[in-house]
Enzyme design. Structure first.
Site, PDB file in Angstrom:
ATOM      1  N   ASP A  90       0.823  -1.207   0.000  1.00  0.00           N
ATOM      2  CA  ASP A  90       0.000   0.000   0.000  1.00  0.00           C
ATOM      3  C   ASP A  90       0.860   1.261   0.000  1.00  0.00           C
ATOM      4  O   ASP A  90       1.422   1.634   1.032  1.00  0.00           O
ATOM      5  CB  ASP A  90      -0.897  -0.017   1.239  1.00  0.00           C
ATOM      6  CG  ASP A  90      -1.862   1.156   1.301  1.00  0.00           C
ATOM      7  OD1 ASP A  90      -2.079   1.793   0.250  1.00  0.00           O
ATOM      8  OD2 ASP A  90      -2.382   1.434   2.388  1.00  0.00           O
ATOM      9  N   ASP A 294      -1.976   5.366  -5.363  1.00  0.00           N
ATOM     10  CA  ASP A 294      -2.241   4.431  -4.275  1.00  0.00           C
ATOM     11  C   ASP A 294      -2.433   3.004  -4.772  1.00  0.00           C
ATOM     12  O   ASP A 294      -3.471   2.663  -5.322  1.00  0.00           O
ATOM     13  CB  ASP A 294      -3.493   4.909  -3.525  1.00  0.00           C
ATOM     14  CG  ASP A 294      -3.801   4.069  -2.310  1.00  0.00           C
ATOM     15  OD1 ASP A 294      -2.960   3.240  -1.930  1.00  0.00           O
ATOM     16  OD2 ASP A 294      -4.894   4.245  -1.741  1.00  0.00           O
TER      17      ASP A 294
END
Length: 416
Positions: A90, A294
């Site tokens: 992430d 992201d």
């Protein structure tokens, strides 16, 4: 062809990769590591951390299959003796956490793979709790330091956290999934961590620790997704370099935004900015806003008004239902292009380099199907995020040495 434009403005400019210090072809000192497919039973990851007060051997791993929702998983080992965990990779957050031995299914941990401090001879406790709230989900636990390894590379005293409870996507994973996420691998900047936001303490997340431990040749990591067939993708992360043999064009960069306006390099978010479109651009936005790159999110997310603007431009008859814009299936073969515009970086030796540039994907690449109906994968949400549905078309470089993000089109795709 008609061009759908998402215009991005950045704090500084972009630059074509040349002698930028990043290896064109990573040598044996970089870490090349596969990203495992993680199947999710929820609408995107949305792993953007908020202030508490505000609230292994192959790279051919499929990542995304039509509209089934997948994330990128990375295997890490923690402790002495080492214990393996599968974590969501992430770039939208900075804290790495794993389940504790006290975290049961009732507390939101779907595996029995909990970390027990008493079982690791290299465990060191801290006095800092982890209380993290994501845009979807949350986790409660405690920070500690221990040995953390990826492949043969080990950081002996890495700050991570174990959690005793969590809510959200990881807690509600489908038990029939082939792989189950144990937690989150936060690859963002230090200022994105809860220990910094709540207590003013800073540390280097694992990719940075590799560099400061002199384990990788350059302060950078990069991610690429390869088409394995029409509907599946595989992923790879390279710590310490960028493999430009996978690209079909030059890499362009933008600087990340400073955290809270500070210019301190260690306190930066991995973000870009959305700003007004100009001239004849049909998709326009009012204010400059932060925009996250992201890997913990699946789609492109925009506030509802902005998402509506883009959806109506793709298909004037688009209809919003169940969180998606449904469009005519003719757009599955559309030749229209979705373009992200940005200003080129100023080069004193080449004044003309100030012109705007773009990175592009086909509109057809942003269309998926649900029960034989077609949806646009630009989703209304309260955050502005570029997720994997867009990033899968590029090699993306997270250059924390020069505090910039770079994009180069995959060798099987084209870019203007």
């Amino acid at each position: 062809m008609r061009c759908l434009a998402l215009v991005l403005g950045f704090t500084t400019s972009w630059l074509a990769l040349g002698a930028g210090g990043v290896p064109l072809h990573p040598d044996s000192s970089v870490i090349r590591f596969p990203l495992r497919r993680l199947e999710n039973n929820y609408q995107g990851s949305h792993y953007i951390a908020k202030r508490q007060s505000d609230l292994n051997t192959t790279s051919n791993v499929p990542i995304l299959n039509d509209l089934e929702l997948f994330g990128f998983g990375i295997d890490i080992e923690v402790g002495s003796p080492p214990k393996k965990y599968l974590l969501l990779f992430d770039t939208g957050s900075s804290d790495t956490w794993i389940p504790s031995h006290n975290c049961t299914k009732a507390h939101g941990c779907q595996t029995s793979n909990g970390y027990n401090p008493a079982e690791s001879s290299t465990y060191k406790s801290t006095n800092f709790p982890l209380n993290i709230t994501y845009s979807i989900g949350s986790a409660l636990g405690k920070y500690f330091t221990d040995r953390v390894s990826i492949g043969d590379f080990t950081v002996p005293k890495q700050l991570v956290a174990y959690i005793d409870s969590n809510k959200g996507p990881i807690a509600t994973q489908n038990a029939s999934n082939e792989f189950i996420m144990d937690g989150i691998f936060g690859a963002g900047y230090p200022a994105g961590s809860i220990i910094y936001q709540n207590f003013g303490k800073t540390f280097y997340p694992f990719p940075m620790s590799l560099w400061y431990s002199k384990l990788i040749p350059e302060p950078v990591f990069s991610i690429s997704f390869e088409d394995s067939n029409k509907t599946d993708w595989s992923g790879e992360v390279v710590f310490g370099g960028v493999d430009l043999s996978k690209t079909s064009g030059k890499m362009v960069y933008t600087n990340v935004l400073p955290y809270n306006g500070t210019s301190v390099k260690d306190f930066m978010y991995t973000q870009v900015s959305l700003k007004n479109s100009t001239g004849t651009k049909k998709a326009s936005f009012i204010n400059t806003q932060p925009f996250s790159i992201d890997t913990g999110s699946t789609f492109i997310y925009l506030p509802e008004v902005e998402a509506e603007t883009l959806a109506r431009y793709v298909d004037p008859n688009a209809t919003l239902a169940n969180g998606f814009y449904f469009v005519d299936c003719s757009y599955l073969t559309s030749s229209n292009v979705f373009s992200v515009y940005f200003p080129a970086e100023h080069d004193p030796a080449s004044p003309a380099s100030n012109k705007s540039m773009s990175i592009n994907v086909s509109i057809s690449d942003l269309i998926g199907t649900i029960n034989n109906e077609c949806v646009l994968l630009i989703v209304p949400w309260k955050y502005r995020i570029i997720g994997n549905i867009f990033l899968r078309k590029f090699v993306t470089s997270f250059d924390f040495g020069q505090n910039r993000i770079g994009f180069a089109p995959l060798r099987t795709h084209t870019s203007n």
